[in-house]
Design a protein around this motif. Structure first.
Motif, PDB file in Angstrom:
ATOM      1  N   ARG A 124      -4.981   2.232  -3.336  1.00  0.00           N
ATOM      2  CA  ARG A 124      -4.487   1.558  -2.120  1.00  0.00           C
ATOM      3  C   ARG A 124      -3.615   2.513  -1.274  1.00  0.00           C
ATOM      4  O   ARG A 124      -2.520   2.160  -0.857  1.00  0.00           O
ATOM      5  N   ILE A 125      -4.171   3.684  -1.036  1.00  0.00           N
ATOM      6  CA  ILE A 125      -3.478   4.662  -0.198  1.00  0.00           C
ATOM      7  C   ILE A 125      -3.841   4.393   1.263  1.00  0.00           C
ATOM      8  O   ILE A 125      -5.008   4.472   1.648  1.00  0.00           O
ATOM      9  N   ASP A 126      -2.854   4.040   2.057  1.00  0.00           N
ATOM     10  CA  ASP A 126      -3.103   3.798   3.483  1.00  0.00           C
ATOM     11  C   ASP A 126      -3.069   5.093   4.275  1.00  0.00           C
ATOM     12  O   ASP A 126      -3.872   5.297   5.175  1.00  0.00           O
ATOM     13  N   VAL A 127      -2.082   5.943   3.957  1.00  0.00           N
ATOM     14  CA  VAL A 127      -1.958   7.220   4.655  1.00  0.00           C
ATOM     15  C   VAL A 127      -1.740   8.306   3.610  1.00  0.00           C
ATOM     16  O   VAL A 127      -0.901   8.156   2.718  1.00  0.00           O
ATOM     17  N   LEU A 128      -2.508   9.382   3.753  1.00  0.00           N
ATOM     18  CA  LEU A 128      -2.307  10.542   2.880  1.00  0.00           C
ATOM     19  C   LEU A 128      -2.192  11.781   3.748  1.00  0.00           C
ATOM     20  O   LEU A 128      -3.099  12.079   4.528  1.00  0.00           O
ATOM     21  N   ALA A 129      -1.078  12.484   3.614  1.00  0.00           N
ATOM     22  CA  ALA A 129      -0.919  13.737   4.358  1.00  0.00           C
ATOM     23  C   ALA A 129      -1.286  14.906   3.457  1.00  0.00           C
ATOM     24  O   ALA A 129      -0.900  14.952   2.285  1.00  0.00           O
ATOM     25  N   THR A 130      -2.029  15.836   4.004  1.00  0.00           N
ATOM     26  CA  THR A 130      -2.321  17.092   3.317  1.00  0.00           C
ATOM     27  C   THR A 130      -1.358  18.152   3.857  1.00  0.00           C
ATOM     28  O   THR A 130      -0.580  17.890   4.771  1.00  0.00           O
ATOM     29  N   THR A 131      -1.402  19.342   3.284  1.00  0.00           N
ATOM     30  CA  THR A 131      -0.575  20.447   3.783  1.00  0.00           C
ATOM     31  C   THR A 131      -1.520  21.601   4.098  1.00  0.00           C
ATOM     32  O   THR A 131      -2.295  22.011   3.236  1.00  0.00           O
ATOM     33  N   ASP A 132      -1.443  22.120   5.323  1.00  0.00           N
ATOM     34  CA  ASP A 132      -2.506  22.989   5.804  1.00  0.00           C
ATOM     35  C   ASP A 132      -1.986  24.215   6.536  1.00  0.00           C
ATOM     36  O   ASP A 132      -0.911  24.189   7.145  1.00  0.00           O
ATOM     37  N   ASP A 133      -2.814  25.231   6.492  1.00  0.00           N
ATOM     38  CA  ASP A 133      -2.508  26.457   7.204  1.00  0.00           C
ATOM     39  C   ASP A 133      -2.754  26.258   8.700  1.00  0.00           C
ATOM     40  O   ASP A 133      -3.750  25.651   9.090  1.00  0.00           O
ATOM     41  N   PRO A 134      -1.870  26.782   9.531  1.00  0.00           N
ATOM     42  CA  PRO A 134      -2.055  26.633  10.983  1.00  0.00           C
ATOM     43  C   PRO A 134      -3.397  27.160  11.487  1.00  0.00           C
ATOM     44  O   PRO A 134      -3.886  26.696  12.522  1.00  0.00           O
ATOM     45  N   ALA A 135      -3.984  28.098  10.747  1.00  0.00           N
ATOM     46  CA  ALA A 135      -5.273  28.631  11.190  1.00  0.00           C
ATOM     47  C   ALA A 135      -6.446  27.759  10.753  1.00  0.00           C
ATOM     48  O   ALA A 135      -7.594  28.006  11.137  1.00  0.00           O
ATOM     49  N   ASP A 136      -6.177  26.753   9.969  1.00  0.00           N
ATOM     50  CA  ASP A 136      -7.244  25.881   9.471  1.00  0.00           C
ATOM     51  C   ASP A 136      -7.884  25.138  10.646  1.00  0.00           C
ATOM     52  O   ASP A 136      -7.188  24.632  11.526  1.00  0.00           O
ATOM     53  N   ASP A 137      -9.195  25.029  10.628  1.00  0.00           N
ATOM     54  CA  ASP A 137      -9.848  24.308  11.737  1.00  0.00           C
ATOM     55  C   ASP A 137      -9.760  22.794  11.562  1.00  0.00           C
ATOM     56  O   ASP A 137     -10.100  22.047  12.465  1.00  0.00           O
TER      57      ASP A 137
ATOM     58  N   PRO B 176       0.822  -1.212   0.000  1.00  0.00           N
ATOM     59  CA  PRO B 176       0.000   0.000   0.000  1.00  0.00           C
ATOM     60  C   PRO B 176       0.853   1.259   0.000  1.00  0.00           C
ATOM     61  O   PRO B 176       2.042   1.223   0.327  1.00  0.00           O
ATOM     62  N   ILE B 177       0.224   2.351  -0.371  1.00  0.00           N
ATOM     63  CA  ILE B 177       0.930   3.634  -0.471  1.00  0.00           C
ATOM     64  C   ILE B 177       0.877   4.376   0.861  1.00  0.00           C
ATOM     65  O   ILE B 177      -0.191   4.549   1.443  1.00  0.00           O
ATOM     66  N   LEU B 178       2.041   4.803   1.311  1.00  0.00           N
ATOM     67  CA  LEU B 178       2.144   5.724   2.435  1.00  0.00           C
ATOM     68  C   LEU B 178       2.606   7.054   1.857  1.00  0.00           C
ATOM     69  O   LEU B 178       3.686   7.138   1.275  1.00  0.00           O
ATOM     70  N   SER B 179       1.798   8.080   1.999  1.00  0.00           N
ATOM     71  CA  SER B 179       2.130   9.388   1.411  1.00  0.00           C
ATOM     72  C   SER B 179       2.180  10.432   2.515  1.00  0.00           C
ATOM     73  O   SER B 179       1.218  11.168   2.732  1.00  0.00           O
TER      74      SER B 179
END
Lengths: 474, 474, 474
Positions: B165-178, B38-41
């Motif tokens: 088959r993505i097991d983990v997907l990280a996004t990139t976010d602004d610290p102010a994002d809820d 599986p994919i770890l991203s």
């Protein structure tokens, strides 16, 4: 190292193609697509006068050794003083010529691993039809055989030019040059090649140089413009660019320490310009003025369409005693770190997307291949990555360059091969080398299924014919 | 370059494996060990909202071309203006979408030699089941076929996420994002993937930015902290890191011009911070404050355990006119020289052997691979060498990276593959590419008897599963 | 990463030769030309005292792990603290020795891809006759087997020296050293090797160091010269160089942050020197004085003929807490960017063509291989490119180095292999590795028809025997 002699000198038909059979067979097919294409040489240092005069070359050493700093520098490193090779001394006596040739042959092993060996061997076999490996035992026989051939009309410059199948040859010229040699060739019905001048204004941009004021006044006289003020300096440049364009010129070339292009205000430019004429300019001011004028050159390029090539990052004349005694271009110009991203930003902000600008970036610093050149050429429609230059015009370096550049900029954002040579006999071998290496590189992409072979076949022709035609507007 | 069409598009099963048969057979066996993992991203730019909303993608161009600066920049270099591709214009009309797709297909040859070609071809064949090579003659057929598929539920974001088959997907976010989108996914029993946010505070660290004061006041409001003083700024960061950690975050990401980490005294930090709020900060002061805060971020990392990734050395928005018209991330962010050894010394002196710190170093300057990154990761237990990034996420560059890094840092001090993409359809091809290249690299070590094959088989699995799991604490 | 155990450890006869059969067969023949040549080691860190005393090595860890920062740094990166390996602690207890060895074996996978693995495996098989792969299950068995062998006379230092067929071994020594150990070996009729000292004056040139004044006064006392003035400092250096030369020394070695060689006027040199003695020197002044003295060292080299080797560009003791606790050479000396072209210009202007100067340039910055080192060595008869050093003494790096250097400087302008090691058991494997890689490199040139095989056969012998003999005047 001693030198093995008594061996035959042969050029293997598969030389420089990949050794692995899976790749070599593909590479052969790709090479066959381009091996016989005519030569386009849009940047180099052969002089037009050579073809106008069409005199026999005087001797093997004067043709192949003395004027070629690629050849003399390694002899110098091996302990041969430049005066024994006739550097900077005018015509060679017959004894001196033979002596210079012997020194080359005795030190033949110094060239192992270098492209100079490859080019000289190619010239011996393909240009002169000789099959003897240079060495102390063969020096005289080779010298005599080459000298014998040089006496024949088939070895005069024009005959070689035809035999090498050169379609376009660019020279490199001073902006004050009247280009009479180019006009003579153009007007000569018996000469069918295309020999174009290149506008190389470096000396007129370096206001800190000792003779700068004299030179720009002379340039003004040639252009019919008063260069006593900044505006006249600019106008003289514009005038001479027009002169070059009318004589077939397709590009300008610029080789300064850096490629800074920060503009000056008009008042400040005028002030520094006048200080430079008065001999009171500081080095920082002179540099600022040069960077400003490089930006002006780009502006002119958007107006007259001349391709702009940049060859920065060389410490010229590193060994001052050698420079003082033997002059420039004697083997000790040495590379400096490269930096393009920030230095070119003022120019690219203004003109980077201008439809009329073509900017070709060369470097001697491999670190900038993938870091700066390919990313710049992979965005700006005006920017192309120049072929590996000078010390990097060699098989492994060319491979590293293709590898470093293609993944970011593709194949189409490169300049096509540039021989940049003053050694006319090396021209066919240099172009052939580039073709073999491109065929090998593309064969690797095909063998790894990154490119289909029909795409590679189209690409290899484009690299040899399409790129220089587009980039230099041929 | 013209484009050859009418050819079938096929993905060879051995693509990107070494061409030499001795190596390929080993590489195949090693690749078989990992091809189906599986994919770890753990770092990328796909947005969580996409999976929450799970709407059909509107058209092929909006999915595959317009938002992806890897794709648009080479079209721009080829002379296609960004507005013809719909960049920065909101939803595309059907005609504009078709026109953008045609431009891609007409300029297909611009991608020769690049991984973008590889990723797009992989997407066409493997995601969309198409076997037509893009070109002017196939553009409409491809467009219609993709559009047709996009209308099916099997091509909605969640379905693709499962299929890839993505097991983990990280996004990139602004610290102010809820992080409401992340919470929604976590709480949705019908969604089984793990989508984690990444804390990316760059804009709040650059006190010289025009909107900085507004932004940090907003951040304070979100955090419930008064950011009118330096201590509040720090506290707001700590608060938001906790918020991210509670929403599954595993790392923070930092991309500034340099990685300087020189500390300021508290009084000086407070003084500069207040000057920045007042709009009177100098650029040097702002830089000093940012470096100080980057060091503080490392301190926070030792406390909360978030992995810290550094992506420095980019001149953002190089071409100001394009930035002004089309916004950020439009293909002209350009690399700068890298420097880590001295810049990171304050940080590593303090925290380099702290058991809770994990620091991953990325670069766009290949010169630092062997000079700085591998030596740092070869000593500090906190430091890992990040996978080749952005322009360097390409087959030859990945090989150069493995070659430059492994001999000094071994295999275990690297981060595992990072796709760093906003192009969801390229995710499987990117990870598969990395697996093939690692298999090929290890096959080379085996073929040269530098590693036994059982060691290589263990290593290749560790690179795909073990490294990201350890480095990002998955 | 876990470690696979229970596997046999074997050295394949073709290890490190090219994998492709076409190249491997050529490489085998070239390697056969040099595989049995004696070892010339003109620069390294084994101590002469070791051979004078000829005591048994106490245990496997003290021999192979603790003193070798190549080995300990990767364990440290893997989370093993240096004190568990006995670094900086004096003699190891039997339990501590066994524990250190176990840590090595348990973390064996950390070395995958590194030359350290290769050297240690070679030592196990070839020096100790063991065929067990290190791992947690084999640690004790290996430890006991090595310990057992170390008790035999055949494993004492002199016996290993003979068995390794070392013809010349250079040590690295403080200028104040009386070189009694070297004299003892020279005068010992039972010892037939040649062990030569190397003059390494770095600490006496860094006038900003805390103990500098004390050290130069001590040096003056040893030399019988008053170093209370600048002229005495110079005279003391000259005196000690003579002392080294009389004890067989062939070279001096210099490792400062940069290779600046800008001269000072005599008055200024005297002023700074006295300020340094008085403890009032600034860092800039100290640097200027060091650069001036490096130029003086070149002047002395033209007079006494000692080869001058430069190993610049290292940030020593990067992690101050580790330095404070464990001392120097503990794995966190880290490379800096290299710069030679301008820095060496004052030296080369004065002495670059002096017939008595030999200058060998080493770097940890691969970017300068083709940009600066090869162009310098390709012109100046005094300059040679040093073999890949430290982090770069590894198979892929050596290949990159040959590829980057040879095309500009040829093969003859390189130094020959330098092992630079304090790990005596790694010496044969390091030299053998270099020979295999040179054979492979030359085989590639032959297979691509860039060199005939008889030329390559001559060249490979020259690289192993001719280069070090010439460059170090052996």
């Amino acid at each position: 190292m001693p030198t093995l002699t008594g061996q035959a000198l042969r050029l293997h038909p598969d030389r420089l193609l990949p050794a692995a059979p899976e790749l070599r067979s593909i590479a052969r097919r790709l090479y066959d697509e381009v091996r016989n294409l005519p030569i386009l040489s849009p940047h180099g240092h052969v002089e037009a006068r050579l073809l106008v005069e069409d005199q026999p070359f005087p001797d093997p050493t004067t043709l192949l050794v003395t004027p070629d700093h690629y050849v003399t520098r390694l002899l110098h490193a091996s302990g041969v003083s430049l005066d024994r090779l006739g550097v900077g001394q005018g015509p060679l006596s017959p004894d001196a010529a033979r002596e210079g040739w012997r020194l080359l042959c005795e030190n033949w092993s110094a060239y192992r691993g270098t492209p100079v060996k490859y080019w000289l061997e190619s010239a011996l076999v393909e240009v002169f039809g000789l099959d003897l490996r240079p060495g102390p035992d063969t020096a005289d026989e080779l010298f005599d055989a080459i000298a014998d051939r040089l006496a024949h009309p088939a070895f005069r410059p024009r005959a070689l030019f035809d035999r090498f199948r050169i379609d376009v040859l660019a020279t490199t010229d001073d902006p004050a040059d009247d280009l009479a040699a180019h006009a003579a060739l153009r007007d000569d019905p018996t000469f069918r090649g295309r020999v174009v001048p290149t506008f190389r204004p470096d000396r007129y941009l370096e206001a800190g140089r000792a003779d700068w004021a004299r030179d720009v006044l002379h340039l003004g006289a040639v252009a019919g413009v008063d260069t006593g003020c900044y505006a006249g300096w600019v106008a003289a440049m514009e005038d001479r660019r027009t002169h070059f364009r009318r004589h077939g010129g397709v590009s300008t070339d610029h080789s300064h320490e850096d490629v800074g292009t920060e503009p000056l205000g008009t008042v400040e430019a005028e002030r520094i310009y006048r200080a430079a004429l008065a001999g009171t300019v500081t080095q920082d001011e002179a540099t600022a003025l040069r960077r400003h004028m490089l930006l002006e050159m780009a502006r002119m390029a958007t107006e007259d369409g001349l391709t702009m090539t940049l060859h920065p990052g060389v410490r010229r004349g590193h060994h001052r005693p050698t420079g003082a005694r033997f002059g420039p271009d004697t083997g000790h110009d040495l590379p400096l770190p490269g930096a393009f991203t920030d230095a070119l930003r003022p120019l690219l902000d203004r003109y980077g997307t201008h439809p009329n600008l073509t900017l070709v970036l060369f470097t001697l610093d491999e670190a900038v291949f993938s870091r700066e050149l390919a990313p710049l050429a992979g965005f700006y429609p005006s920017v192309y990555v120049g072929a590996p230059w000078w010390f990097l015009d060699a098989p492994d370096a060319i491979r590293r360059w293709r590898s470093a550049v293609s993944e970011t900029a593709g194949l189409s954002r490169t300049s096509g091969f540039i021989d940049d040579t003053r050694a006319i006999c090396s021209i066919p071998a240099r172009h052939d080398m580039a073709r073999r290496l491109d065929a090998g590189y593309l064969a690797g992409l095909v063998a790894e299924h990154r490119l289909d072979e029909d795409e590679a076949a189209e690409a290899v022709v484009d690299l040899v014919r399409g790129r220089p035609t587009e980039v230099f507007g041929l």
